[in-house]
Design a protein around this motif. Structure first.
Motif, PDB file in Angstrom:
ATOM      1  N   THR A  40       0.841  -1.200   0.000  1.00 39.82           N
ATOM      2  CA  THR A  40       0.000   0.000   0.000  1.00 39.82           C
ATOM      3  C   THR A  40       0.874   1.247   0.000  1.00 39.82           C
ATOM      4  O   THR A  40       1.954   1.249   0.601  1.00 39.82           O
ATOM      5  CB  THR A  40      -0.907   0.066   1.254  1.00 39.82           C
ATOM      6  OG1 THR A  40      -0.080   0.137   2.413  1.00 39.82           O
ATOM      7  CG2 THR A  40      -1.838  -1.123   1.349  1.00 39.82           C
ATOM      8  N   ILE A  70      -6.225  -6.645  -5.433  1.00 41.25           N
ATOM      9  CA  ILE A  70      -5.773  -5.262  -5.250  1.00 41.25           C
ATOM     10  C   ILE A  70      -4.951  -4.841  -6.465  1.00 41.25           C
ATOM     11  O   ILE A  70      -4.476  -5.690  -7.235  1.00 41.25           O
ATOM     12  CB  ILE A  70      -4.955  -5.054  -3.950  1.00 41.25           C
ATOM     13  CG1 ILE A  70      -3.710  -5.940  -3.931  1.00 41.25           C
ATOM     14  CG2 ILE A  70      -5.797  -5.311  -2.723  1.00 41.25           C
ATOM     15  CD1 ILE A  70      -2.696  -5.529  -2.869  1.00 41.25           C
ATOM     16  N   GLY A 114      -2.422  -0.551  -4.550  1.00 44.01           N
ATOM     17  CA  GLY A 114      -2.647  -0.154  -3.160  1.00 44.01           C
ATOM     18  C   GLY A 114      -2.539   1.343  -2.925  1.00 44.01           C
ATOM     19  O   GLY A 114      -2.217   1.779  -1.824  1.00 44.01           O
ATOM     20  N   SER A 115      -2.866   2.139  -3.951  1.00 44.96           N
ATOM     21  CA  SER A 115      -2.705   3.592  -3.794  1.00 44.96           C
ATOM     22  C   SER A 115      -3.988   4.279  -3.346  1.00 44.96           C
ATOM     23  O   SER A 115      -4.018   5.498  -3.200  1.00 44.96           O
ATOM     24  CB  SER A 115      -2.179   4.213  -5.095  1.00 44.96           C
ATOM     25  OG  SER A 115      -3.110   4.076  -6.126  1.00 44.96           O
ATOM     26  N   LEU A 155      -5.927   2.615  -0.766  1.00 47.18           N
ATOM     27  CA  LEU A 155      -6.296   1.527   0.135  1.00 47.18           C
ATOM     28  C   LEU A 155      -5.744   1.739   1.542  1.00 47.18           C
ATOM     29  O   LEU A 155      -4.559   2.017   1.713  1.00 47.18           O
ATOM     30  CB  LEU A 155      -5.696   0.238  -0.451  1.00 47.18           C
ATOM     31  CG  LEU A 155      -6.300  -1.090  -0.057  1.00 47.18           C
ATOM     32  CD1 LEU A 155      -7.789  -1.155  -0.369  1.00 47.18           C
ATOM     33  CD2 LEU A 155      -5.571  -2.215  -0.800  1.00 47.18           C
ATOM     34  N   ALA A 161      -2.530   8.038   0.642  1.00 51.46           N
ATOM     35  CA  ALA A 161      -3.400   7.255  -0.256  1.00 51.46           C
ATOM     36  C   ALA A 161      -4.199   8.199  -1.148  1.00 51.46           C
ATOM     37  O   ALA A 161      -5.370   7.948  -1.449  1.00 51.46           O
ATOM     38  CB  ALA A 161      -4.316   6.349   0.550  1.00 51.46           C
TER      39      ALA A 161
END
Ligand SMILES: Cc1cc2nc3c(=O)[nH]c(=O)nc-3n(C[C@H](O)[C@H](O)[C@H](O)COP(=O)(O)OP(=O)(O)OC[C@H]3O[C@@H](n4cnc5c(N)ncnc54)[C@H](O)[C@@H]3O)c2cc1C
Length: 303
Positions: free
Chosen positions: A29, A66, A69-70, A72, A224
């Motif tokens: 992430t 996924i 993961g940017s 999340l 994020a």
């Protein structure tokens, strides 16, 4: 007797390289936050993905695909299930004139750069969005008035039975930072239709938008992207700013001083720190402006 972990290891040809148990999701992430997934697997072909769908209908273990993961936030407790990443054939890109076939695992910045080199316009905005095509389809990612859904002709998804389904642009139900694609087991890829144009003009626009983004938004610290959706006719960043919340910190999580809609992991923040800060912002903005901010960032592993 075979258990689900043995069964999972038969899905990919080289489980030693592409299957791990107890994988820290903080590694997957942009926030750098999150406990372990019970299993993490990299799937590279449609056949492997079909086998995974069949595995999923047989074994009662949650599966979450996924991207990069940017967008999340993963729970500190991790995810009691299998995290799936699409690689190989599922991340490939093919150009045929102005029609692009792209796998869900393909990174958006690479798509943006390749299209500029091919003299194709429509995804210049995507150079500064560090996600993959699947996440951009689910989120209808966008910037500077453009959204990913605008260039999508159709989307290929896999349903829970392992069947591939082709959805038209309208069936994907793109809306502001949302789509109807959440309902499917996995987003496999999409067809994009771009506009032919001049390589230099497209490249200049792409680089200009990237520069504008990296000078007005935090880009180095772990985050994020935008934490909240913009309320109709307003900007979440502006509301957070006028409430004096820039720089507000809980644990290791801090509201960016550059752009109020970004929460940064500055000092080993936990998911709890982030959620406490989210709740603090929501309460404060509601109290001072009457507006309820809704989160844009998706969550994984929370009850
Ligand atoms: C520095 C920074 C800048 C950003 N700027 C922008 C911006 O300008 N505009 C914008 O819209 N967003 C922005 N974002 C947010 C994010 O990059 C986008 O939302 C992106 O599209 C998410 O893609 P991803 O691959 O990282 O998705 P992930 O975060 O990995 O996943 C998002 C959701 O989609 C699901 N998912 C992902 N892939 C699949 C698949 N193949 N099949 C099924 N489900 C899937 C996941 O389970 C999850 O629920 C930014 C983020 C960062 C860190």
């Amino acid at each position: 007797m075979m258990d689900w972990k043995d069964a999972l290891s038969t899905i990919v040809t080289d489980p030693n390289a592409r299957l791990r148990f107890g994988e820290p999701l903080s590694k997957h992430t942009h926030f750098g936050i999150g406990g372990e997934a019970e299993a993490y697997i990299e799937v590279s072909t449609i056949d492997e993905l079909t086998a995974l769908a069949h595995f999923h209908s047989k074994w009662d273990v949650p599966v979450a695909v996924i991207g990069r993961g940017s967008n999340l936030l993963v729970s500190d407790k991790g995810f009691k299930g299998i995290c799936v990443k699409l690689i190989g054939e599922l991340a490939e890109l093919e150009v045929d004139g102005n029609v692009i076939t792209v796998g869900a695992g393909h990174p958006l910045p690479s798509l943006s750069k390749l299209m500029s080199k091919s003299g194709l316009s429509g995804v210049e905005f995507a150079l500064g969005i560090p996600g993959a095509v699947g996440g951009a389809l689910i989120m209808n990612a966008g910037a500077w008035g453009s959204s990913f859904g605008d260039v999508v002709t159709d989307v290929t998804v896999m349903d829970e039975t392992g069947e591939l389904v082709k959805l038209t642009h309208d069936e994907a139900n793109f809306e502001y930072r949302n789509s109807g694609l959440n309902a499917y087991f996995c987003i496999v890829g999409a067809t994009l239709t771009l506009q032919p144009g001049d390589v230099d003009t497209i490249t200049t626009l792409m680089n200009g938008l990237f520069k504008q983004k990296t000078t007005t938004q935090p880009f180095v610290e772990e985050n994020a992207g935008c934490m909240f959706k913009n309320p109709p006719g307003d900007s979440a960043g502006r509301l957070i700013d006028i409430c004096g919340l820039k720089g507000h910190r809980i644990g290791g999580a801090e509201v960016s001083t550059v752009h109020g809609n970004f929460i940064l992991n500055l000092d080993n923040a936990t998911a709890s720190d982030v959620l406490d800060l989210v709740a603090y912002i929501q309460n404060d903005v509601k109290e001072k402006t009457g507006i309820s901010l809704q989160t844009e960032v998706k969550r994984l592993g929370f009850d």
